[in-house]
Design an enzyme around this catalytic site. Sequence first.
Site, PDB file in Angstrom:
ATOM      1  N   VAL A  56       0.834  -1.203   0.000  1.00 56.18           N
ATOM      2  CA  VAL A  56       0.000   0.000   0.000  1.00 56.18           C
ATOM      3  C   VAL A  56       0.872   1.259   0.000  1.00 56.18           C
ATOM      4  CG1 VAL A  56      -1.773   1.307   1.257  1.00 56.18           C
ATOM      5  CG2 VAL A  56      -1.904  -1.190   1.167  1.00 56.18           C
ATOM      6  N   CYS A  57       1.964   1.211   0.762  1.00 49.26           N
ATOM      7  CA  CYS A  57       2.819   2.384   0.958  1.00 49.26           C
ATOM      8  C   CYS A  57       3.304   3.032  -0.342  1.00 49.26           C
ATOM      9  CB  CYS A  57       4.007   2.043   1.845  1.00 49.26           C
ATOM     10  SG  CYS A  57       3.531   1.417   3.476  1.00 49.26           S
TER      11      CYS A  57
END
Length: 184
Positions: A56-57
């Site tokens: 996600v980052c």
Amino acid sequence: MQNRMLSIGEKFPEFKKTAVVSLEKGNEFYEITSQDHINAGKWLVMFWWPKDFTFVCPTEIAEFNKKNQDFKDRDAILIGASTDSEFVHLAWRQNHDDLRGLKFPMLADTSKSLAEELGILEANEKIAYRVTYIVDPQGIVRWVSANDLSVGRNVGEVIRVLDALQTDELCPCNWQKGEATLTA
């Protein structure tokens, strides 16, 4: 016992941390302090992610990078941060297509001291939650947003809130830059 999350109206903690600012050999690292934005008379937008080399980052970091000029246009310094080291940040930037051309620093809070002062460390792994701070030019927190580890944030909303805060006026629900503000 976990610290309480730093909130609106509180002074952002002082810090002095190493950040990755470039992929150019010999110019990869730079020391950033809490006074940099204050001395420049600018707003600070600091967003935290849990871990480098995750899923996600990088989607968030890439989106902040796409909007970097929007933050600059609003006299805001953008800083990304996690509890990973500057060397892990550098390796991730070198190995991820969406991160090689970052235009903002990746702050390394290896000691976890800043994340701890902010009260944003997850209890078990001691990694930072997905938290975004907007700090005014005097060093006062004006907005905080926290997401669960599995949910990415909305960069457009961060910009919208920054716009609203910078009007120094009453802004209604869903207000967008250029729209009328409210009079009391």
